[in-house]
Every structure is written in C-alpha cells, then in structure tokens.
Write an enzyme that holds these catalytic residues in place. Structure first.
Site, PDB file in Angstrom:
ATOM      1  N   TRP A 133       0.860  -1.183   0.000  1.00  0.00           N
ATOM      2  CA  TRP A 133       0.000   0.000   0.000  1.00  0.00           C
ATOM      3  C   TRP A 133       0.902   1.241   0.000  1.00  0.00           C
ATOM      4  O   TRP A 133       1.828   1.332   0.822  1.00  0.00           O
ATOM      5  CB  TRP A 133      -0.857  -0.043   1.268  1.00  0.00           C
ATOM      6  CG  TRP A 133      -1.820   1.072   1.446  1.00  0.00           C
ATOM      7  CD1 TRP A 133      -2.723   1.547   0.549  1.00  0.00           C
ATOM      8  CD2 TRP A 133      -1.994   1.851   2.650  1.00  0.00           C
ATOM      9  NE1 TRP A 133      -3.452   2.560   1.101  1.00  0.00           N
ATOM     10  CE2 TRP A 133      -3.025   2.772   2.389  1.00  0.00           C
ATOM     11  CE3 TRP A 133      -1.387   1.858   3.905  1.00  0.00           C
ATOM     12  CZ2 TRP A 133      -3.463   3.688   3.338  1.00  0.00           C
ATOM     13  CZ3 TRP A 133      -1.822   2.764   4.849  1.00  0.00           C
ATOM     14  CH2 TRP A 133      -2.850   3.673   4.563  1.00  0.00           C
ATOM     15  N   ASP A 211      -0.728  -5.175   9.437  1.00  0.00           N
ATOM     16  CA  ASP A 211      -1.721  -4.195   9.007  1.00  0.00           C
ATOM     17  C   ASP A 211      -2.936  -5.001   8.539  1.00  0.00           C
ATOM     18  O   ASP A 211      -2.816  -5.819   7.620  1.00  0.00           O
ATOM     19  CB  ASP A 211      -1.139  -3.365   7.850  1.00  0.00           C
ATOM     20  CG  ASP A 211      -2.112  -2.306   7.350  1.00  0.00           C
ATOM     21  OD1 ASP A 211      -3.278  -2.289   7.798  1.00  0.00           O
ATOM     22  OD2 ASP A 211      -1.709  -1.498   6.491  1.00  0.00           O
ATOM     23  N   LYS A 246     -13.272  -0.614   5.746  1.00  0.00           N
ATOM     24  CA  LYS A 246     -13.879  -1.561   4.823  1.00  0.00           C
ATOM     25  C   LYS A 246     -14.769  -2.550   5.564  1.00  0.00           C
ATOM     26  O   LYS A 246     -15.844  -2.895   5.086  1.00  0.00           O
ATOM     27  CB  LYS A 246     -12.791  -2.339   4.071  1.00  0.00           C
ATOM     28  CG  LYS A 246     -12.158  -1.598   2.934  1.00  0.00           C
ATOM     29  CD  LYS A 246     -11.019  -0.756   3.391  1.00  0.00           C
ATOM     30  CE  LYS A 246     -10.350  -0.029   2.238  1.00  0.00           C
ATOM     31  NZ  LYS A 246      -9.314   0.880   2.740  1.00  0.00           N
TER      32      LYS A 246
HETATM   33  C1  LMR Z   1      -6.767   1.872  -0.977  1.00  0.00           C
HETATM   34  O1  LMR Z   1      -5.711   1.231  -0.932  1.00  0.00           O
HETATM   35  O2  LMR Z   1      -7.297   2.233  -2.050  1.00  0.00           O
HETATM   36  C2  LMR Z   1      -7.484   2.224   0.287  1.00  0.00           C
HETATM   37  O3  LMR Z   1      -6.846   1.636   1.371  1.00  0.00           O
HETATM   38  C3  LMR Z   1      -7.710   3.672   0.443  1.00  0.00           C
HETATM   39  C4  LMR Z   1      -6.485   4.407   0.866  1.00  0.00           C
HETATM   40  O4  LMR Z   1      -6.508   5.015   1.939  1.00  0.00           O
HETATM   41  O5  LMR Z   1      -5.484   4.394   0.142  1.00  0.00           O
END
Ligand code: LMR
Length: 389
Positions: A133, A211, A246
C-alpha cells in the site's frame, strides 16, 4: 504584504497521492461513462456507496437512545476496545496474552501512532513488502525510520525470495505484514507459509507489525486474522494496526484499532497514550459507537456477518465475470485473488491511455478494485482494458 522575502519561498508542490489524488481527478472528469477502479471503496451493484444494513440498524438504535457527545478517553471507548480486541485475537488469546488496545482514527492513525511510538524504541529499519500500500512508506519515513522492502509479488507470489530476504533482517528491525487480502496484489500466504515466516522472524528476532484493513473480505471475519493469531500463539511481541473502514463500510468515520502484545504492557500503554494526547488528544466518537453497538448485540452481529458475506459474494462474482469477459487465460489468477484488489499486467503508459481515452482510472501500478465493477459497467471496462492486453 511587507517586502520581506517569505520564508516559504522555497516551497515546491508535493506530488499528488497515487490513490486519493486519482479520486480527485476522477471527481472532476465530466464523462458519464467514467469508472474509478483506483480506490478501495466498496460500491454496490448499482454503483452506489453501501450502507451496511447492520450499520443502518445500529444507527437507528443509537439515534433512538441518544448518547453524550463528550470526549472519549485518550485510549478510546473501553467497550469498543474490548470488542475489537476479541474480534482480532479471539477470547483465548485475549485472556492469555498481555494485550493493549487503542481506538484510533482509521488504520492510518493506528499505523502512525505505532510508528511514532516505535521510532523512539527501535533502532533499526522498517521492512515493507514489495509491492505494498503506497502509504506504508511515508507513514514510517515521516516518523523517522529508514524504510526498505522485501520481495513479495511480481506476477506471482515470491515466497522463496521473501523468506531469504526476511532471514537477513536483524533484531533491531520491524517487518510489516498484511494480515489478509494483501494490498495491492490480492495474494495471501497460506497458514503453513505463515508458520514458516513466523519461524524466520523468531530466528532473526525482528518485531512483526500486522496491518489488517480487510478483515472479513477474505474468508470471514473470524478466520481472516489467522496469521496475527498464529504469531501471537508462537510468542512473538507484535503490533496490529486495524482499519474498520472496509469491514464496516465506515470509511469517512475514521475508526481503527492499534493493538500490541509486548512485555511491559502498562508502561508501553502509558507511552502510547502520551503520543496520542500530543497528536490528536482523543479519537472520534461516532464510528466507534456504531461498531460497539453491532459487536455487543447478537442480532446485529449476525447481520454484520451476513453483510460481509454479501460483499465477498459480489466481489467473487465480479472477479469471475471480469476474467470471463476479458477472455485471457493468463488472467485466471484474478479469480482466486483475495479482497478488493489484483494487478493487471498493464504498463504505466497503458494505464494513462485508459484514463485519457476511456475515463477508466487506476494507479500506474495497474492495481484495480473489483468493488467498482458492476453488471452495468463490466462490458465497457473489459472491452476498454481488453484492447490493451
Ligand atoms: C486503498 O488502498 O485504495 C485504500 O486503502 C484507500 C487508501 O486510503 O489508500
């Protein structure tokens, strides 16, 4: 304005966030056929935001009963923390391990508080999966850490490479894992593979930090924390940063949990409390009341489990239909992907032309969210993307 030169003269514009920035661009796009596959935000079959029926019923009950809008304690709501610790770790582990918990403003808030606390306690580096992420790196870098990565996925899971890299990590370091529904790849480890990783982390002595932003999106909310629970059973000190954006569809309410199992829980909790007080004082009230209401009421909890099952079913259908309609056998991995995301084998240039020509948005990495697809836009999306594959 005086003629004195501004101290901000040197400022340059920071790059837009790869996910939130795209969402803004999407909002401004006037095309009716546009589709945002970029952000992890669940939409229903009509393309609308989904208010969980369990959340709607909890809201109704809270509204009828009313509740004081006083400040929460610095740690957050006691009932919320008790319930979410149980939800993350199970009764057996909550009763046998020295767990501490804090209600935080979303998963990002949990990660940042953990990072702030750890930056004064841990000397080494933070290891994130490659890919991960995009917010992991800045969260830990801004807390003062040097961030490096370990191989995780490139067209397929890189388990052997991951193990080799983690074996070289030191006891001064922190390793971040995705508890379930790896974002962005959608590829999770099996329980046997987690056991191997737990052994490696034990041997090198690094601190694991999980996470968990998609609890309930892989198998169900009780099986999804199996990796974290395994690590805890195996005796690791660890951190868990959970987002409930989510899992309860409460994105904008900003609800999360920071939990940790470590020696000196009382002292650690007091240090984390001091961090929180200096950062945002105490967490927001409303979202946590909704979650507590659901988790403390058997009927609402049952409804919530059903709400998550509805979501999983719809994502599964969208994954299958997407692969069928694109008709490329090398995309079969998408069908088995866990959670909202998988990668498409697109170059950044192809991603950009999809945005320009078709109003189909995704980050340059080619990660797409299957939660933005529905029967009405599926054919348009698969035809447009299919032209590039
Ligand atoms: C995503 O990865 O799209 C979500 O977790 C929203 C974000 O905060 O990035």
């Amino acid at each position: 304005m005086s003629d004195q030169k501004s101290r901000f003269e040197h400022l340059v514009e920071a790059p837009a966030d790869p996910i939130m920035g795209l969402q803004e661009q999407f909002r401004q796009d006037p095309r009716e056929e546009k589709v945002n596959l970029g952000i992890g935000l669940y939409k229903d079959e009509e393309g609308k935001s989904f208010l969980f029926p369990s959340v709607r019923d909890a809201l109704q009950r809270l509204y009828e009963r009313g509740y004081a809008k006083d400040y929460l304690p610095i740690d957050g709501d006691k009932g919320f923390i008790e319930e979410t610790l149980l939800l993350s770790f199970s009764k057996e582990l909550v009763e046998s391990k020295p767990l501490i918990g804090f209600q935080t403003p979303g998963g990002t808030g949990a990660l940042r508080i953990a990072a702030e606390f750890l930056s004064s306690e841990v000397k080494g580096k933070v290891y994130i999966s490659d890919p991960t992420w995009p917010n992991h790196r800045p969260i830990f870098e801004r807390a003062g850490f040097k961030v490096e990565s370990y191989p995780y996925y490139k067209g397929q899971l890189l388990f052997d490479e991951m193990k080799r890299a983690l074996a070289a990590v030191t006891s001064d370091d922190i390793v971040i894992f995705h508890a379930c529904c790896h974002n962005p790849s959608g590829e999770d480890l099996s329980l046997e593979q987690w056991q191997e990783i737990s052994d490696i982390i034990k041997a090198c002595g690094a601190l694991p930090l999980f996470d968990m932003a998609y609890q309930g999106f892989a198998e169900d909310p009780y099986k999804d924390p199996q990796a974290v629970q395994l690590f805890l059973r195996e005796g690791h000190e660890l951190f868990l940063c959970s987002s409930y954006s989510k899992s309860f569809g409460l994105y904008g309410e900003r609800v999360g949990l920071l939990a940790a199992s470590l020696s000196k829980p009382k002292e650690a909790a007091s240090q984390i409390r001091a961090q929180i007080r200096a950062l945002y004082s105490n967490p927001p009230l409303h979202g946590a009341q909704i979650i507590k209401e659901i988790l403390q009421n058997a009927a609402l909890k049952k409804q919530w489990e059903a709400d998550l099952a509805t979501i999983r079913k719809r994502i599964e259908t969208m994954r299958k239909s997407f692969v069928e309609m694109i008709g490329k056998s090398d995309l079969a991995y998408i069908t088995d992907g866990k959670g909202m995301f998988s990668f498409l084998p697109l170059t950044p240039d192809q991603v950009l032309s999809l945005q320009k020509e078709a109003g189909i948005y995704m980050p340059k990495s080619g990660r797409i969210s299957f939660c933005s697809l529905n029967q009405a836009n599926l054919s348009y999306v698969t035809k447009s993307i299919g032209r590039h594959l």
